[in-house]
Design a protein around this motif. Structure first.
Motif, PDB file in Angstrom:
ATOM      1  N   TYR A  85       7.142   2.604   7.033  1.00 51.51           N
ATOM      2  CA  TYR A  85       6.254   2.657   5.868  1.00 51.51           C
ATOM      3  C   TYR A  85       5.013   3.489   6.172  1.00 51.51           C
ATOM      4  CZ  TYR A  85       2.984   1.017   2.273  1.00 51.51           C
ATOM      5  OH  TYR A  85       2.067   0.954   1.257  1.00 51.51           O
ATOM      6  N   ASP A  86       4.501   3.343   7.400  1.00 56.52           N
ATOM      7  CA  ASP A  86       3.352   4.134   7.828  1.00 56.52           C
ATOM      8  C   ASP A  86       3.681   5.625   7.824  1.00 56.52           C
ATOM      9  OD1 ASP A  86       0.642   4.304   9.418  1.00 56.52           O
ATOM     10  OD2 ASP A  86       2.087   5.473  10.581  1.00 56.52           O
ATOM     11  N   ARG A  87       4.869   5.995   8.327  1.00 57.60           N
ATOM     12  CA  ARG A  87       5.282   7.410   8.346  1.00 57.60           C
ATOM     13  C   ARG A  87       5.501   7.933   6.916  1.00 57.60           C
ATOM     14  NH1 ARG A  87       3.111   9.952  11.397  1.00 57.60           N
ATOM     15  NH2 ARG A  87       1.757   8.149  11.104  1.00 57.60           N
ATOM     16  N   TYR A  88       6.038   7.071   6.066  1.00 57.26           N
ATOM     17  CA  TYR A  88       6.251   7.462   4.661  1.00 57.26           C
ATOM     18  C   TYR A  88       4.921   7.808   3.989  1.00 57.26           C
ATOM     19  CZ  TYR A  88       6.786   6.741  -0.368  1.00 57.26           C
ATOM     20  OH  TYR A  88       6.711   6.880  -1.731  1.00 57.26           O
ATOM     21  N   LEU A  89       3.921   6.946   4.182  1.00 60.52           N
ATOM     22  CA  LEU A  89       2.613   7.206   3.583  1.00 60.52           C
ATOM     23  C   LEU A  89       1.984   8.475   4.155  1.00 60.52           C
ATOM     24  CD1 LEU A  89       1.014   3.632   3.507  1.00 60.52           C
ATOM     25  CD2 LEU A  89       1.849   4.955   1.555  1.00 60.52           C
ATOM     26  N   ALA A  90       2.100   8.654   5.485  1.00 65.81           N
ATOM     27  CA  ALA A  90       1.466   9.802   6.134  1.00 65.81           C
ATOM     28  C   ALA A  90       2.085  11.123   5.687  1.00 65.81           C
ATOM     29  CB  ALA A  90       1.566   9.653   7.655  1.00 65.81           C
ATOM     30  N   ILE A  91       3.397  11.134   5.442  1.00 64.26           N
ATOM     31  CA  ILE A  91       4.095  12.379   5.111  1.00 64.26           C
ATOM     32  C   ILE A  91       4.217  12.595   3.612  1.00 64.26           C
ATOM     33  CG2 ILE A  91       6.304  13.609   5.325  1.00 64.26           C
ATOM     34  CD1 ILE A  91       6.649  12.205   8.047  1.00 64.26           C
ATOM     35  N   CYS A  92       4.555  11.546   2.887  1.00 66.56           N
ATOM     36  CA  CYS A  92       4.808  11.692   1.447  1.00 66.56           C
ATOM     37  C   CYS A  92       3.579  11.424   0.582  1.00 66.56           C
ATOM     38  CB  CYS A  92       5.932  10.741   1.015  1.00 66.56           C
ATOM     39  SG  CYS A  92       7.493  11.016   1.878  1.00 66.56           S
ATOM     40  N   ARG A  93       2.624  10.647   1.098  1.00 68.24           N
ATOM     41  CA  ARG A  93       1.409  10.336   0.339  1.00 68.24           C
ATOM     42  C   ARG A  93       0.174  10.567   1.217  1.00 68.24           C
ATOM     43  NH1 ARG A  93       4.804  10.353  -2.933  1.00 68.24           N
ATOM     44  NH2 ARG A  93       5.365   8.782  -4.495  1.00 68.24           N
ATOM     45  N   PRO A  94      -0.004  11.763   1.742  1.00 63.94           N
ATOM     46  CA  PRO A  94      -1.098  12.002   2.701  1.00 63.94           C
ATOM     47  C   PRO A  94      -2.492  11.777   2.127  1.00 63.94           C
ATOM     48  CG  PRO A  94      -0.099  14.080   2.002  1.00 63.94           C
ATOM     49  CD  PRO A  94       0.780  12.984   1.482  1.00 63.94           C
ATOM     50  N   LEU A  95      -2.680  12.058   0.845  1.00 63.75           N
ATOM     51  CA  LEU A  95      -3.998  11.900   0.233  1.00 63.75           C
ATOM     52  C   LEU A  95      -4.397  10.430   0.083  1.00 63.75           C
ATOM     53  CD1 LEU A  95      -3.820  14.652  -2.554  1.00 63.75           C
ATOM     54  CD2 LEU A  95      -4.876  14.798  -0.293  1.00 63.75           C
ATOM     55  N   HIS A  96      -3.410   9.545   0.003  1.00 65.80           N
ATOM     56  CA  HIS A  96      -3.675   8.113  -0.147  1.00 65.80           C
ATOM     57  C   HIS A  96      -3.560   7.350   1.179  1.00 65.80           C
ATOM     58  CE1 HIS A  96      -2.275   9.538  -4.138  1.00 65.80           C
ATOM     59  NE2 HIS A  96      -3.162   8.671  -4.622  1.00 65.80           N
TER      60      HIS A  96
END
Length: 314
Positions: free
Chosen positions: A119-130
């Protein structure tokens, strides 16, 4: 509450059948694996604590994974070393239940932590602004505490149910540690309830997280392919390749051991597969993450240089 009535006080492990001529070789191999596992995972926790560049959610989650690996290796390997050296080992019934409890906790914790790290990698790659808002220090701590609480809860539920059963033998376990299925083979009670609990927990803490991980990586891969430059794709993919490798090894063996149909003639294969996620995975996790991570290498170089300067100055 019904108390456990058991005629079993001592349990004998049949364990791994190894040739007598290779007994000492296998013993020293497992001893080396245990030492490297403990040292490698302790090194990761030390590096993350020491280096400010590693004070990010991904590495904090990784320290918890290392703690889980240390717990699992310490729960399984010492008794296995005794078994290999002495050509068989015994354990008290209470110690067997204790071993199963810590095994359940560490396995549930590993599944949950791998999911949180994904989930952390998903946020970092797919939702970097958030990312900084969605994965701040407070959220990180809440996720870690939740993983530990759920892991301990799984162990308590399963062991407390098992302790309600009557155990009348035989007192031999055809495995190298106290897993659920070998323990239930010793019982002369109806074990349907604990099997039902195990199935529910497997779906909640193993199957569901696995699909969450798969779905997250689908989005991650789609996002990576949208990056125009090949160098950019490789750089982004390198941030999650170590985690993906660990997930494939860990869940691949879990599926083979617990979800595929079992047959009596496949017990030796089951033992070998169990070795992968109880012994090999805790060993490989620090190796995979450290060897393929520049931040870890830089942090290790700093510690080594700092230590050398400290001793040379003295």
């Amino acid at each position: 509450m019904k108390k456990n009535v058991s005629s079993i006080t001592i349990i004998h492990f049949i364990g791994l059948q190894t040739p007598h001529s290779t007994r000492f070789l296998i013993f020293f191999l497992f001893l080396l694996i245990y030492c490297v596992t403990i040292c490698g995972n302790l090194l990761i926790t030390t590096l993350v604590s020491y280096s400010k560049t590693l004070h990010s959610p991904m590495y904090i989650f990784l320290t918890q994974l290392s703690v889980s690996d240390i717990l699992l290796a310490t729960d399984i390997l010492p008794n296995m070393l005794h078994h290999v050296l002495m050509k068989g080992s015994t354990i008290s019934f209470s110690d067997c239940i204790t071993q199963f409890f810590f095994f359940s906790v560490s396995e549930a914790l590993e599944c949950l932590l791998l999911t949180v790290m994904c989930y952390d990698r998903y946020l970092a790659i797919c939702r970097p602004l958030h990312y900084t808002l969605a994965m701040n220090f407070q959220v990180c701590c809440i996720l870690i505490i939740t993983c530990w609480v759920l892991g301990v809860l799984v162990g308590l539920i399963l062991t407390s149910t098992i302790l309600q059963f009557e155990f009348c033998g035989p007192n031999n376990i055809d495995h190298f540690f106290c897993d659920l299925d070998p323990i239930l083979r010793l019982s002369c009670s109806d074990t349907t309830i604990v099997l039902f609990e195990a199935i529910i927990m497997n779906y909640i803490l193993a199957v569901t997280p696995f699909f969450v991980i798969v779905l997250s990586y689908v989005y991650i891969i789609i996002t990576i392919f949208k990056i125009p430059s090949i160098t950019g794709r490789q750089k982004v993919f390198s941030t999650c390749s170590s985690h993906l490798t660990v997930v494939c090894i860990y869940y691949g063996t879990l599926v083979c051991v617990y979800l595929l149909p079992r047959r009596e003639q496949s017990r030796n294969i089951t033992k070998l597969l169990s070795l992968l996620y109880t012994v090999v995975t805790p060993l490989m996790n620090p190796i995979i993450y450290s060897l393929r991570n520049k931040d870890f290498k830089q942090a290790l170089d700093k510690i080594i240089n700092h230590s050398l300067h400290f001793f040379l100055d003295r």
